[in-house]
Write an enzyme that holds these catalytic residues in place. Sequence first.
Site, mmCIF file in Angstrom:
data_model
loop_
_atom_site.group_PDB
_atom_site.id
_atom_site.type_symbol
_atom_site.label_atom_id
_atom_site.label_comp_id
_atom_site.label_asym_id
_atom_site.label_seq_id
_atom_site.Cartn_x
_atom_site.Cartn_y
_atom_site.Cartn_z
ATOM 1 N N ARG A 210 -20.968 30.794 -48.915
ATOM 2 C CA ARG A 210 -19.963 30.606 -49.971
ATOM 3 C C ARG A 210 -19.417 31.964 -50.375
ATOM 4 O O ARG A 210 -20.186 32.855 -50.763
ATOM 5 C CB ARG A 210 -20.593 29.961 -51.201
ATOM 6 C CG ARG A 210 -21.392 28.710 -50.874
ATOM 7 C CD ARG A 210 -20.683 27.492 -51.380
ATOM 8 N NE ARG A 210 -21.347 26.289 -50.897
ATOM 9 C CZ ARG A 210 -21.628 25.239 -51.658
ATOM 10 N NH1 ARG A 210 -21.311 25.252 -52.931
ATOM 11 N NH2 ARG A 210 -22.188 24.170 -51.132
ATOM 12 N N GLU A 212 -18.455 33.215 -52.932
ATOM 13 C CA GLU A 212 -18.446 33.288 -54.397
ATOM 14 C C GLU A 212 -17.953 34.682 -54.773
ATOM 15 O O GLU A 212 -18.490 35.670 -54.309
ATOM 16 C CB GLU A 212 -19.860 33.109 -54.967
ATOM 17 C CG GLU A 212 -20.643 31.929 -54.412
ATOM 18 C CD GLU A 212 -20.354 30.650 -55.162
ATOM 19 O OE1 GLU A 212 -19.501 30.673 -56.061
ATOM 20 O OE2 GLU A 212 -20.978 29.622 -54.826
ATOM 21 N N ARG A 218 -27.439 33.544 -60.171
ATOM 22 C CA ARG A 218 -27.825 32.300 -59.502
ATOM 23 C C ARG A 218 -26.949 31.940 -58.308
ATOM 24 O O ARG A 218 -27.047 30.838 -57.774
ATOM 25 C CB ARG A 218 -27.867 31.151 -60.504
ATOM 26 C CG ARG A 218 -26.575 30.837 -61.192
ATOM 27 C CD ARG A 218 -26.732 29.556 -62.017
ATOM 28 N NE ARG A 218 -25.474 28.872 -62.132
ATOM 29 C CZ ARG A 218 -24.528 29.197 -62.998
ATOM 30 N NH1 ARG A 218 -24.701 30.200 -63.824
ATOM 31 N NH2 ARG A 218 -23.405 28.513 -63.037
ATOM 32 N N HIS A 219 -26.094 32.869 -57.886
ATOM 33 C CA HIS A 219 -25.272 32.629 -56.695
ATOM 34 C C HIS A 219 -25.568 33.649 -55.612
ATOM 35 O O HIS A 219 -25.696 34.844 -55.894
ATOM 36 C CB HIS A 219 -23.784 32.688 -57.042
ATOM 37 C CG HIS A 219 -23.312 31.521 -57.837
ATOM 38 N ND1 HIS A 219 -23.183 31.567 -59.207
ATOM 39 C CD2 HIS A 219 -22.966 30.261 -57.456
ATOM 40 C CE1 HIS A 219 -22.760 30.378 -59.636
ATOM 41 N NE2 HIS A 219 -22.631 29.573 -58.592
ATOM 42 N N GLU A 352 -27.992 24.204 -62.386
ATOM 43 C CA GLU A 352 -27.903 23.095 -61.440
ATOM 44 C C GLU A 352 -28.755 23.389 -60.200
ATOM 45 O O GLU A 352 -28.730 24.491 -59.669
ATOM 46 C CB GLU A 352 -26.441 22.931 -61.013
ATOM 47 C CG GLU A 352 -26.232 21.850 -59.975
ATOM 48 C CD GLU A 352 -24.826 21.910 -59.360
ATOM 49 O OE1 GLU A 352 -23.835 22.106 -60.096
ATOM 50 O OE2 GLU A 352 -24.736 21.756 -58.128
ATOM 51 N N SER A 355 -26.543 18.664 -56.091
ATOM 52 C CA SER A 355 -25.460 17.712 -56.314
ATOM 53 C C SER A 355 -25.554 16.645 -55.247
ATOM 54 O O SER A 355 -25.863 16.947 -54.090
ATOM 55 C CB SER A 355 -24.094 18.393 -56.192
ATOM 56 O OG SER A 355 -23.809 19.152 -57.331
ATOM 57 N N ARG A 403 -32.758 28.237 -55.529
ATOM 58 C CA ARG A 403 -32.771 27.870 -56.957
ATOM 59 C C ARG A 403 -34.041 27.113 -57.326
ATOM 60 O O ARG A 403 -34.530 27.229 -58.448
ATOM 61 C CB ARG A 403 -31.527 27.054 -57.305
ATOM 62 C CG ARG A 403 -30.277 27.910 -57.307
ATOM 63 C CD ARG A 403 -29.125 27.193 -57.956
ATOM 64 N NE ARG A 403 -27.890 27.947 -57.799
ATOM 65 C CZ ARG A 403 -26.709 27.525 -58.230
ATOM 66 N NH1 ARG A 403 -26.618 26.356 -58.825
ATOM 67 N NH2 ARG A 403 -25.639 28.266 -58.058
#
Length: 429
Positions: A210, A212, A218-219, A352, A355, A403
């Site tokens: 990703r 980001e 947290r990424h 989170e 998902s 995570r």
Amino acid sequence: MRQPIADITPETKAAEITGWVHEIRDLGGLAFYVIRDRTGIIQATIVKKKAPEAVLEAAKAVSRESVVRIAGPVKAVDKAPGGRELIPETFELIARAETPLPLDVAEKVPAELDTRLDSRYLDTRRPRIAAIFQIRSTVMHAVADLLYREGFISIQTPKVVAAATEGGTELFPIAYFEKEAFLNQSPQLYKQMMMAAGFEKVFEIGPIFRAEEHNTVRHLNEATSIDVEVSFADHEDVMALLERLMKNAYEAVFERCAPQLETLGVALDIPETPFPRITYAEAIDIAAPRIEEDLRFGDDLGTAAEKAIGEEMGSHYFVVDWPTAIKPYYAMPYENNPELCRAFDMMHPRMELSSGAQRVHLHDLLVEQIRAKGLSPESFEFYLQPFRYGMPPHAGWGLGAERVVMTMLDLANIREAVLFPRDRHRLTP
Ligand code: ATP
Ligand code: MG
């Protein structure tokens, strides 16, 4: 024969160890060499007047973090670590470590995360850091174990892909001969295609990429995703699977990693299942009055909202019944209220973790939803085709491995749970 250091007790008569020189304390007539392997530490004590000449020579030449082999009798000594010490009869320097060390393994000098990551191979020699990765390994083992036991098959899907899973953002383009290609953001489309392939229960543990933009705690730009997809299942079925999987991972760590948890000073809280469920609308109602930003129905739950809701909930929980508009096109809307969909997020109070959703398995509805997101169905043809030839209803989720470990061990930064994190500023080591 080499013995693991932890196996040496005050009753052991003699031992041969190989390991790293953790500490050297020279008191003149007496010198202590604390030796470490992955199981623990032991003190080797040299009485200079009594020790063989060859031992004295070799011992003088070593530096901290050198690799050595030492053999000799073991004596019970109350004050020594583990209540025993080794008296070297032979002392061999196998690989000398240069000085100064880029990082103090004995942790007398604190180091910034960046410095630690630059010399990760030294950082992981610290028992505290090694403990994190032993626990991570146990989590990954427990996860795969549960899924195999439940009849899943493990799949590996491409990481070089032609289309974005969910549109253009967060993608890393790569040079792939004459074509435009990307690193995969998620195995989403491929695991769904395997439902049409008749596999029924698949899982994949693999990297996701990703782009980001922001550096957060947290990424990561390269993360490990635990992905499952299940045919003839709805969102509730895979939420229950996720609860079993989380509980199983915590229990495995609790049972198998007691020494590592102690090293880390973590009292593991095994989450109770089932996790409480709140609807997205309830989540908004909890967060809106508690945060500064304006938050309304239809907005994404940002960092501040997640935190406020987490404080209220206090343990793992699900957010269900999301607006269809803010979940991906592959989430199945409720038949009686298509504004909401059968999607969920599984949350730790801090962030989170996962998902998931029941997916759209109906071709025409899927095309409609892809269009509604402003994407073009043509670029998803390889994905859409299987939906025309007998696609069962299905559901699944993606769970971030780092995570899980980060929240389980209450680590401050997700980078602590990755050997070689990739972020905006870090491409080596
Ligand atoms: P967030 O909103 O927290 O950035 P997301 O909703 O974009 O996450 P999903 O696309 O839902 O993430 O991915 C499923 C799971 O994969 C997430 O719940 C998270 O655990 C993990 N994950 C996603 N992106 C990252 C990342 N950049 N670094 C680490 N883990 C990630
Ligand atoms: Mg998500």
